[in-house]
Design a protein around this motif. Structure first.
Motif, short mmCIF file in Angstrom:
data_model
loop_
_atom_site.label_atom_id
_atom_site.label_comp_id
_atom_site.label_asym_id
_atom_site.label_seq_id
_atom_site.Cartn_x
_atom_site.Cartn_y
_atom_site.Cartn_z
N LYS A 54 42.02 6.56 -7.46
CA LYS A 54 42.50 7.46 -6.81
C LYS A 54 41.87 7.93 -5.39
CE LYS A 54 44.43 11.97 -7.62
NZ LYS A 54 44.51 13.75 -8.55
N ASP A 56 41.16 10.87 -2.97
CA ASP A 56 41.79 12.13 -2.30
C ASP A 56 40.61 12.56 -0.95
OD1 ASP A 56 42.81 12.92 -4.68
OD2 ASP A 56 41.41 13.90 -5.93
N ILE A 82 41.87 19.87 -2.25
CA ILE A 82 42.70 18.13 -1.32
C ILE A 82 43.92 18.35 -0.86
CG2 ILE A 82 43.16 16.07 -3.11
CD1 ILE A 82 41.99 17.05 -5.76
N SER A 85 46.38 12.96 -1.21
CA SER A 85 46.59 12.36 -2.73
C SER A 85 47.32 11.07 -2.49
CB SER A 85 46.69 12.68 -3.93
OG SER A 85 45.57 12.34 -4.75
#
Length: 137
Positions: A54, A56, A82, A85
């Protein structure tokens, strides 16, 4: 090179309308530009590559604004917002991030993944109309 961890913007490349060249700016230079509001978020962001694939993009906001960010539907984690993402992957020792841009060229489907170039201890991410050079945060 292991890209897992937090990265900050070292330089931001912006397309110059006159000759369509890319000019690189440091965060300090961006702060001194006129009409810099659109770019300040870029150079203030932290890019966090995690073990689970991931990516972010984080933005620190004053504590008094965190509740407002939550109310606006933004995800807040570790006292940062965030703002975007996506996922990233490694293939054959090369790194790629998902742009979520789908399409085709000459009838062939084009991958939504853009390559992340490694240059020494920096990461270079080419985006639609800009280039970001990241260094460890």
């Amino acid at each position: 090179m292991d890209i897992i961890g937090k990265w900050k913007v070292k330089e931001l490349g912006l397309m110059q309308l006159g000759d369509m060249s890319m000019k690189m700016f440091t965060p300090a230079e961006i702060e001194n530009l006129e009409d810099n509001e659109d770019y300040l978020q870029f150079v203030s962001s932290i890019y966090n590559f995690s073990n689970d694939g991931k990516l972010d993009i984080l933005l620190e906001v004053p504590e008094e604004l965190l509740e407002n960010a939550k109310k606006e539907g933004l995800e807040v984690k570790d006292n940062v917002v965030i703002i975007e993402s996506t996922d990233w992957k490694e293939e054959n020792g090369e790194y790629f991030y998902n742009t979520h841009i789908e399409g085709e060229t000459l009838g062939e489907k084009v991958s939504p993944y853009n390559k992340i170039n490694v240059d020494g201890d920096c990461l270079i991410m080419d985006m639609l109309f800009c280039k970001i050079i990241l260094e460890r945060a």
